[in-house]
Design a protein around this motif. Sequence first.
Motif, PDB file in Angstrom:
ATOM      1  N   ARG A   1       0.857  -1.216  -0.012  1.00 26.83           N
ATOM      2  CA  ARG A   1       0.011  -0.001   0.104  1.00 26.83           C
ATOM      3  C   ARG A   1       1.076   1.267  -0.036  1.00 26.83           C
ATOM      4  NH1 ARG A   1      -0.044   2.354   5.180  1.00 26.83           N
ATOM      5  NH2 ARG A   1       0.665   0.895   6.866  1.00 26.83           N
ATOM      6  N   MET A   2       0.239   2.443  -0.501  1.00 24.95           N
ATOM      7  CA  MET A   2       0.925   3.510  -0.648  1.00 24.95           C
ATOM      8  C   MET A   2       0.756   4.330   0.697  1.00 24.95           C
ATOM      9  SD  MET A   2       1.681   6.078  -3.496  1.00 24.95           S
ATOM     10  CE  MET A   2       3.227   5.379  -4.229  1.00 24.95           C
ATOM     11  N   THR A   3       1.791   5.012   1.194  1.00 23.24           N
ATOM     12  CA  THR A   3       1.428   5.533   2.537  1.00 23.24           C
ATOM     13  C   THR A   3       1.361   6.962   2.166  1.00 23.24           C
ATOM     14  OG1 THR A   3       3.927   6.282   2.951  1.00 23.24           O
ATOM     15  CG2 THR A   3       3.263   4.056   3.826  1.00 23.24           C
ATOM     16  N   PRO A   4       1.179   7.984   3.321  1.00 19.23           N
ATOM     17  CA  PRO A   4       0.843   9.246   3.053  1.00 19.23           C
ATOM     18  C   PRO A   4       1.986  10.051   2.558  1.00 19.23           C
ATOM     19  CG  PRO A   4      -0.376   8.663   4.879  1.00 19.23           C
ATOM     20  CD  PRO A   4       0.493   7.791   4.612  1.00 19.23           C
ATOM     21  N   MET A   5       3.166   9.409   2.647  1.00 17.82           N
ATOM     22  CA  MET A   5       4.532   9.956   2.523  1.00 17.82           C
ATOM     23  C   MET A   5       5.167   9.308   1.002  1.00 17.82           C
ATOM     24  SD  MET A   5       4.621  12.258   4.529  1.00 17.82           S
ATOM     25  CE  MET A   5       6.441  12.975   4.044  1.00 17.82           C
ATOM     26  N   GLY A   6       4.290   8.688   0.539  1.00 20.80           N
ATOM     27  CA  GLY A   6       4.559   8.028  -0.760  1.00 20.80           C
ATOM     28  C   GLY A   6       5.557   6.578  -0.799  1.00 20.80           C
ATOM     29  N   LEU A   7       5.729   6.272   0.400  1.00 24.00           N
ATOM     30  CA  LEU A   7       6.421   4.904   0.644  1.00 24.00           C
ATOM     31  C   LEU A   7       5.392   3.815   0.196  1.00 24.00           C
ATOM     32  CD1 LEU A   7       8.469   5.735   4.085  1.00 24.00           C
ATOM     33  CD2 LEU A   7       9.166   5.929   1.476  1.00 24.00           C
ATOM     34  N   LEU A   8       5.927   2.680  -0.163  1.00 16.16           N
ATOM     35  CA  LEU A   8       5.263   1.443  -0.250  1.00 16.16           C
ATOM     36  C   LEU A   8       5.391   0.571   0.988  1.00 16.16           C
ATOM     37  CD1 LEU A   8       5.580   0.462  -4.014  1.00 16.16           C
ATOM     38  CD2 LEU A   8       3.849   1.407  -3.129  1.00 16.16           C
ATOM     39  N   ARG A   9       4.400   0.004   1.769  1.00 19.76           N
ATOM     40  CA  ARG A   9       4.468  -0.925   2.873  1.00 19.76           C
ATOM     41  C   ARG A   9       3.780  -2.106   2.715  1.00 19.76           C
ATOM     42  NH1 ARG A   9       7.233  -0.067   7.819  1.00 19.76           N
ATOM     43  NH2 ARG A   9       5.447  -0.379   9.196  1.00 19.76           N
ATOM     44  N   PRO A  10       4.231  -3.226   3.041  1.00 20.75           N
ATOM     45  CA  PRO A  10       3.574  -4.583   2.958  1.00 20.75           C
ATOM     46  C   PRO A  10       2.376  -4.542   3.857  1.00 20.75           C
ATOM     47  CG  PRO A  10       5.697  -4.794   4.257  1.00 20.75           C
ATOM     48  CD  PRO A  10       5.436  -3.336   3.859  1.00 20.75           C
ATOM     49  N   SER A  11       1.192  -5.102   3.215  1.00 21.67           N
ATOM     50  CA  SER A  11      -0.125  -5.102   3.873  1.00 21.67           C
ATOM     51  C   SER A  11      -0.710  -6.366   3.501  1.00 21.67           C
ATOM     52  CB  SER A  11      -0.597  -3.905   3.485  1.00 21.67           C
ATOM     53  OG  SER A  11      -1.918  -3.845   4.249  1.00 21.67           O
ATOM     54  N   TRP A  12      -1.757  -6.495   4.283  1.00 22.04           N
ATOM     55  CA  TRP A  12      -2.790  -7.830   4.131  1.00 22.04           C
ATOM     56  C   TRP A  12      -3.871  -7.183   3.255  1.00 22.04           C
ATOM     57  CZ3 TRP A  12      -6.462  -9.359   8.403  1.00 22.04           C
ATOM     58  CH2 TRP A  12      -7.310 -10.154   8.180  1.00 22.04           C
ATOM     59  N   LEU A  13      -4.674  -6.282   3.687  1.00 18.89           N
ATOM     60  CA  LEU A  13      -5.918  -5.940   3.235  1.00 18.89           C
ATOM     61  C   LEU A  13      -5.948  -4.383   2.995  1.00 18.89           C
ATOM     62  CD1 LEU A  13      -8.604  -7.973   5.243  1.00 18.89           C
ATOM     63  CD2 LEU A  13      -7.499  -8.471   3.030  1.00 18.89           C
ATOM     64  N   THR A  14      -6.185  -3.957   2.011  1.00 18.09           N
ATOM     65  CA  THR A  14      -6.447  -2.306   1.438  1.00 18.09           C
ATOM     66  C   THR A  14      -7.617  -2.220   0.817  1.00 18.09           C
ATOM     67  OG1 THR A  14      -3.949  -2.183   1.269  1.00 18.09           O
ATOM     68  CG2 THR A  14      -5.225  -0.645   0.247  1.00 18.09           C
ATOM     69  N   LEU A  15      -8.379  -1.209   1.249  1.00 18.73           N
ATOM     70  CA  LEU A  15      -9.553  -0.761   0.533  1.00 18.73           C
ATOM     71  C   LEU A  15      -9.383  -0.746  -0.973  1.00 18.73           C
ATOM     72  CD1 LEU A  15     -10.693   1.898   3.014  1.00 18.73           C
ATOM     73  CD2 LEU A  15     -12.072  -0.027   2.599  1.00 18.73           C
ATOM     74  N   ASP A  16     -10.319  -1.246  -1.577  1.00 19.98           N
ATOM     75  CA  ASP A  16     -10.156  -1.544  -2.973  1.00 19.98           C
ATOM     76  C   ASP A  16     -10.020  -0.406  -4.028  1.00 19.98           C
ATOM     77  OD1 ASP A  16     -12.913  -0.930  -3.096  1.00 19.98           O
ATOM     78  OD2 ASP A  16     -13.508  -2.810  -4.196  1.00 19.98           O
ATOM     79  N   ASP A  17     -10.413   0.876  -3.334  1.00 19.45           N
ATOM     80  CA  ASP A  17     -10.166   2.181  -4.093  1.00 19.45           C
ATOM     81  C   ASP A  17      -9.012   2.956  -3.791  1.00 19.45           C
ATOM     82  OD1 ASP A  17     -11.416   2.767  -1.966  1.00 19.45           O
ATOM     83  OD2 ASP A  17     -13.115   3.875  -2.750  1.00 19.45           O
ATOM     84  N   TYR A  18      -8.085   2.338  -3.093  1.00 17.72           N
ATOM     85  CA  TYR A  18      -6.966   2.716  -2.645  1.00 17.72           C
ATOM     86  C   TYR A  18      -5.673   2.461  -3.585  1.00 17.72           C
ATOM     87  CZ  TYR A  18      -8.952   5.469   1.074  1.00 17.72           C
ATOM     88  OH  TYR A  18      -9.671   6.308   2.047  1.00 17.72           O
ATOM     89  N   VAL A  19      -4.733   3.244  -3.561  1.00 16.31           N
ATOM     90  CA  VAL A  19      -3.413   2.672  -4.305  1.00 16.31           C
ATOM     91  C   VAL A  19      -2.881   1.606  -3.674  1.00 16.31           C
ATOM     92  CG1 VAL A  19      -1.349   3.221  -5.026  1.00 16.31           C
ATOM     93  CG2 VAL A  19      -2.894   4.999  -5.242  1.00 16.31           C
ATOM     94  N   ALA A  20      -2.671   0.549  -4.434  1.00 22.46           N
ATOM     95  CA  ALA A  20      -2.050  -0.548  -4.129  1.00 22.46           C
ATOM     96  C   ALA A  20      -1.341  -1.515  -5.132  1.00 22.46           C
ATOM     97  CB  ALA A  20      -2.954  -1.720  -3.391  1.00 22.46           C
ATOM     98  N   THR A  21      -0.080  -2.420  -4.870  1.00 18.12           N
ATOM     99  CA  THR A  21       0.403  -2.882  -6.103  1.00 18.12           C
ATOM    100  C   THR A  21       0.960  -4.164  -5.405  1.00 18.12           C
ATOM    101  OG1 THR A  21       2.081  -2.992  -7.539  1.00 18.12           O
ATOM    102  CG2 THR A  21       2.581  -1.540  -5.462  1.00 18.12           C
ATOM    103  N   ASP A  22       1.063  -5.519  -6.261  1.00 14.43           N
ATOM    104  CA  ASP A  22       1.713  -6.621  -5.886  1.00 14.43           C
ATOM    105  C   ASP A  22       3.286  -6.387  -5.930  1.00 14.43           C
ATOM    106  OD1 ASP A  22      -0.670  -7.803  -5.297  1.00 14.43           O
ATOM    107  OD2 ASP A  22      -1.086  -8.241  -7.341  1.00 14.43           O
ATOM    108  N   ASP A  23       3.649  -5.632  -6.803  1.00 10.20           N
ATOM    109  CA  ASP A  23       5.240  -5.455  -7.192  1.00 10.20           C
ATOM    110  C   ASP A  23       6.020  -4.148  -6.317  1.00 10.20           C
ATOM    111  OD1 ASP A  23       7.656  -5.223  -8.167  1.00 10.20           O
ATOM    112  OD2 ASP A  23       7.051  -5.537 -10.553  1.00 10.20           O
ATOM    113  N   PRO A  24       6.842  -4.248  -5.423  1.00 13.30           N
ATOM    114  CA  PRO A  24       7.293  -3.107  -4.895  1.00 13.30           C
ATOM    115  C   PRO A  24       8.061  -2.115  -5.906  1.00 13.30           C
ATOM    116  CG  PRO A  24       8.485  -5.185  -4.277  1.00 13.30           C
ATOM    117  CD  PRO A  24       7.360  -5.785  -4.955  1.00 13.30           C
ATOM    118  N   HIS A  25       8.386  -2.591  -6.795  1.00 12.47           N
ATOM    119  CA  HIS A  25       9.166  -1.837  -7.829  1.00 12.47           C
ATOM    120  C   HIS A  25       8.238  -1.293  -8.960  1.00 12.47           C
ATOM    121  CE1 HIS A  25      12.578  -3.681  -5.855  1.00 12.47           C
ATOM    122  NE2 HIS A  25      12.061  -4.938  -6.198  1.00 12.47           N
ATOM    123  N   SER A  26       7.078  -1.544  -8.976  1.00  8.18           N
ATOM    124  CA  SER A  26       6.386  -0.723  -9.963  1.00  8.18           C
ATOM    125  C   SER A  26       4.765  -0.567  -9.245  1.00  8.18           C
ATOM    126  CB  SER A  26       6.398  -1.427 -11.190  1.00  8.18           C
ATOM    127  OG  SER A  26       5.656  -2.611 -11.206  1.00  8.18           O
TER     128      SER A  26
END
Length: 412
Positions: A109-134
Amino acid sequence: MKYDVIVIGGGLSAITCGIALTASGKNVALMVKGQSKLNFSSGSIDLLGFDEQGNEVKNPLEAIAGLSARHPYSKMGVANVAHNSAMAPVIFSGAGLNFYGDSSCNHYRMTPMGLLRPSWLTLDDYVATDDPHSLPWRKVALVNIHGFLDFSADFIAAAMTRLGCECRMCDIKLGTVDKLTSNPTVMRSTAVAKLMQNDGVLGDLARKIRSNMGDAEVVVLPAVFGLDGDDTATKIAHQVKAPVRFVSTLPPSIAGSRLLSKLRKLFVKNGGTFLLGSMVKNGKIVDNRVVSVEAKNFPDQEIIADNFVLATGSFISGGLQSSEVGIKEPIFGLDVDYTGKRGEWSKECMFDAQPYMEFGVATDTEFHAIKDGQVLGNLYAIGSILSGHNSLKLADDTGVAVMTALQVARQI
């Protein structure tokens, strides 16, 4: 007042436990003192982001086997964590909350500072990705509302660029919102979100996005939408002719408020009772069982139940209190797991793992609370008040809240 179960607390663990209990037919009351820290959450639920050595976790269920015996997940066992992690999305879906992700593999998931953090569940209309590099898109329109300072658009744009996106920044000026900008303390996410409930304001925003977004594949906005429902992203997407995703802002969090609101509605729909403003003073214990509790706003009444669940949180919410001589649980005087003298409870560098983060009430393997070395047969502890893990370093705070809540509900 008599109930089957009294849950003391109003946060994620308390309300999840209450929902599971009411769904099974129990007469449940939540005794809620005040605001929940869920109002400061990101909208994601983290099962286990890092192991105890600081390594990033790919598969949370596999990594749980390597946790110390004191960790709440170790107490309940991998099989129960797996069972509860399958139950949780079903409960959330019943509340009208749809998430991306599953317990077999963390996403980011993308944090408020733009970092990607590993997560289990994220609301489906929020920025999320399976690849930490893209990210899933190449061209992004990153939109901020002019004057809104709790969204770090520059940091997020820089992060998206590093992740291979062509990021087009759009600063949208809205006359209605400008009225708030004269006072920065008022220009917070909740105030902006209330204005965004107006279809006219939302339409004006969508039109200006459309004229500024160029050929972007997706529109990314600060999470200042959704107080009145979950269809805001769909409404904006329909007008701008592109998918819409949100990134959490600095607190207070609309995502957390949305989560809390929907779970509370489901609890009430199931027949649960809220005793709001109920600051529990103490409990009456007879033969290692809690008989009743007293609350400040019910001075002349004993509140009786067959079972009690303590979900009052850690230090931030007053579930634990520290002094020069030790740490105590203020309602029942439960045994607390902590070590050393006060000077040893913290480290000088704030980024080090702080020992006090692992302090909490002592329980047996079924999360029965312990007082004076004796197990209390009908008092359970769940969530942040539990000892045995550093929720910041392991990224497991909300996961522990949900997993222990469902485990105790099943036992009751």
